[in-house]
Write a protein that holds these residues in place. Sequence first.
Motif, PDB file in Angstrom:
ATOM      1  N   SER A 101       0.469  -1.068  -0.098  1.00 33.99           N
ATOM      2  CA  SER A 101      -0.063  -0.041   0.114  1.00 33.99           C
ATOM      3  C   SER A 101       0.809   1.157  -0.031  1.00 33.99           C
ATOM      4  O   SER A 101       1.941   1.311   0.549  1.00 33.99           O
ATOM      5  N   ALA A 102       0.455   2.264  -0.786  1.00 31.10           N
ATOM      6  CA  ALA A 102       0.892   3.498  -0.572  1.00 31.10           C
ATOM      7  C   ALA A 102       0.610   4.367   0.762  1.00 31.10           C
ATOM      8  O   ALA A 102      -0.511   3.809   1.349  1.00 31.10           O
ATOM      9  N   PRO A 103       1.207   5.025   1.238  1.00 27.41           N
ATOM     10  CA  PRO A 103       2.717   5.467   0.607  1.00 27.41           C
ATOM     11  C   PRO A 103       4.003   4.706   0.976  1.00 27.41           C
ATOM     12  O   PRO A 103       5.077   5.028   0.639  1.00 27.41           O
ATOM     13  N   ARG A 133       4.616   1.522   9.406  1.00 30.48           N
ATOM     14  CA  ARG A 133       4.186   2.024   8.298  1.00 30.48           C
ATOM     15  C   ARG A 133       4.669   3.639   8.159  1.00 30.48           C
ATOM     16  O   ARG A 133       5.395   4.213   9.230  1.00 30.48           O
ATOM     17  N   SER A 134       4.607   4.491   7.340  1.00 33.27           N
ATOM     18  CA  SER A 134       5.230   5.502   6.884  1.00 33.27           C
ATOM     19  C   SER A 134       4.392   6.617   6.080  1.00 33.27           C
ATOM     20  O   SER A 134       3.362   6.553   5.701  1.00 33.27           O
ATOM     21  N   SER A 172      -0.780  12.048   3.669  1.00 29.92           N
ATOM     22  CA  SER A 172      -1.400  10.842   3.738  1.00 29.92           C
ATOM     23  C   SER A 172      -0.601   9.983   5.043  1.00 29.92           C
ATOM     24  O   SER A 172       0.525   9.812   4.793  1.00 29.92           O
ATOM     25  N   ASN A 173      -1.492   9.326   5.646  1.00 24.71           N
ATOM     26  CA  ASN A 173      -1.243   8.203   6.567  1.00 24.71           C
ATOM     27  C   ASN A 173      -0.469   8.682   7.911  1.00 24.71           C
ATOM     28  O   ASN A 173       0.016   7.869   8.754  1.00 24.71           O
ATOM     29  N   PHE A 174      -0.147   9.864   7.884  1.00 20.71           N
ATOM     30  CA  PHE A 174       0.302  10.465   9.265  1.00 20.71           C
ATOM     31  C   PHE A 174      -0.294   9.928  10.532  1.00 20.71           C
ATOM     32  O   PHE A 174       0.398   9.646  11.302  1.00 20.71           O
ATOM     33  N   MET A 175      -1.682   9.844  10.441  1.00 20.53           N
ATOM     34  CA  MET A 175      -2.243   9.730  11.622  1.00 20.53           C
ATOM     35  C   MET A 175      -2.510   7.841  11.918  1.00 20.53           C
ATOM     36  O   MET A 175      -2.892   7.618  12.902  1.00 20.53           O
ATOM     37  N   ARG A 257      10.850   8.191  -7.130  1.00 15.08           N
ATOM     38  CA  ARG A 257       9.673   7.653  -6.337  1.00 15.08           C
ATOM     39  C   ARG A 257       8.425   7.741  -6.927  1.00 15.08           C
ATOM     40  O   ARG A 257       7.755   6.744  -6.833  1.00 15.08           O
ATOM     41  N   LEU A 258       8.242   8.810  -7.658  1.00 12.15           N
ATOM     42  CA  LEU A 258       6.749   8.962  -8.290  1.00 12.15           C
ATOM     43  C   LEU A 258       6.344   8.165  -9.371  1.00 12.15           C
ATOM     44  O   LEU A 258       5.308   7.786  -9.520  1.00 12.15           O
TER      45      LEU A 258
END
Length: 408
Positions: A101-103, A133-134, A172-175, A257-258
């Motif tokens: 999963s991204a990111p 995760r990151s 995204s995904n910070f929380m 990366r992108l």
Amino acid sequence: MDFDCSERTRDLIARLDTFMEEHVYPVERERHEFVIDPANLWKEWPGLEALKEKAREAGLWNLFLPHEYGHWSPGLTNLEYAPLAEIMGRVPWSSEIFNCSAPDTGNMEVLAKYGSPEQQERWLKPLLAGRIRSAYVMTEPQVASSDATNLEMSIVADGDDYVINGRKWWISNFMHPATTLLLVMGKTDFDAPRHAQHSTIIVPKDTPGITVVKHQRVFGSLNSPGGECELRFEDVRVPRGNLILGEGRGFEIAQGRLGPGRIHHCMRSIGQAQRALEIMARRVENRVAFGRKLSDQSSIRQDVARGFCEVEMARLLTLKAADRMDKVGNKDAKDLIAAIKVVAPQMAQNVCDRAIQSHGGMGVSDDTPIAEFFTINRFVRIADGPDEVHMSQLGKQKIREYNASNAR
């Protein structure tokens, strides 16, 4: 180009399909109800870890990491991964079950390609193991971040450390409760040439000085458990050894990366469009209006046929782009990556729109996943660069290329 699946890929497709049927589709509603419950904000659905363990045991783990990453990779090519990502895309959150999963995928690729042995040991290994995760911290509220050279966050050397100051948003995904690692892009030299001003640095999430300014909603949703956030960095201090690759290499890292991230989005978009089309076909076959099944209406048949054509065209372009990436590298495949990044989410949005219409009021509810697919793909048309940027760069490249040709 040969798009016939290898024996290994056919085996993985069969195993992944079986896994989805046995373990993912049956809990899709349960997981959805958990994450939208306000009482569970920023909590991961409790059933996830058991599914991740089953995926590891089934050999369906880290399939995204291309073969050129050596011992870090399970050895698949981008072309081999494409149908697998499409299957995962049919249930958008399911990619995390397989550590695809991204990111996280993009961050793992950065660390595998550019990270020092120390960075790989501390951060890449636990990411590959699915223990943490990151987040990727790039976009800024005060500048047009689709042009990455605009980024203004400062990363200033101070003794044995770098000190970071600035604002970021849409992170995204910070929380997510498992997010431990941030890859942050900012400027280390404001006077260097335009593409050599930026660097990428590893920042542990719990470093003092990082503040959540606000939680940002996407189409009204907080997207728990990962979410999107606006962040403030105030005198955030990290060791010099956290810098990836070296000063002035941030733009190079971001571009590297992108590329894979963009095509992964497209692979998943095709899975969502395909599933929406299948759900639509079942709905119209079993719904009667004004004395006739919807599937007997010529306009409905045309919508299904049009959707099939569009999905197939986008799938073929995705496979061609993946094949080019495998053969000549991401940089030389940038035209096809840009093309499919423009085509696939818009195609999925169109297919989902027709599927929503065929369902009537049910189509805009969460009784089916189609409305979610629609909003995801509207968002993806902005994520990793908006359509307009990709089309501008692609058009520029093709004008130059065609003018250099002697063909008549």
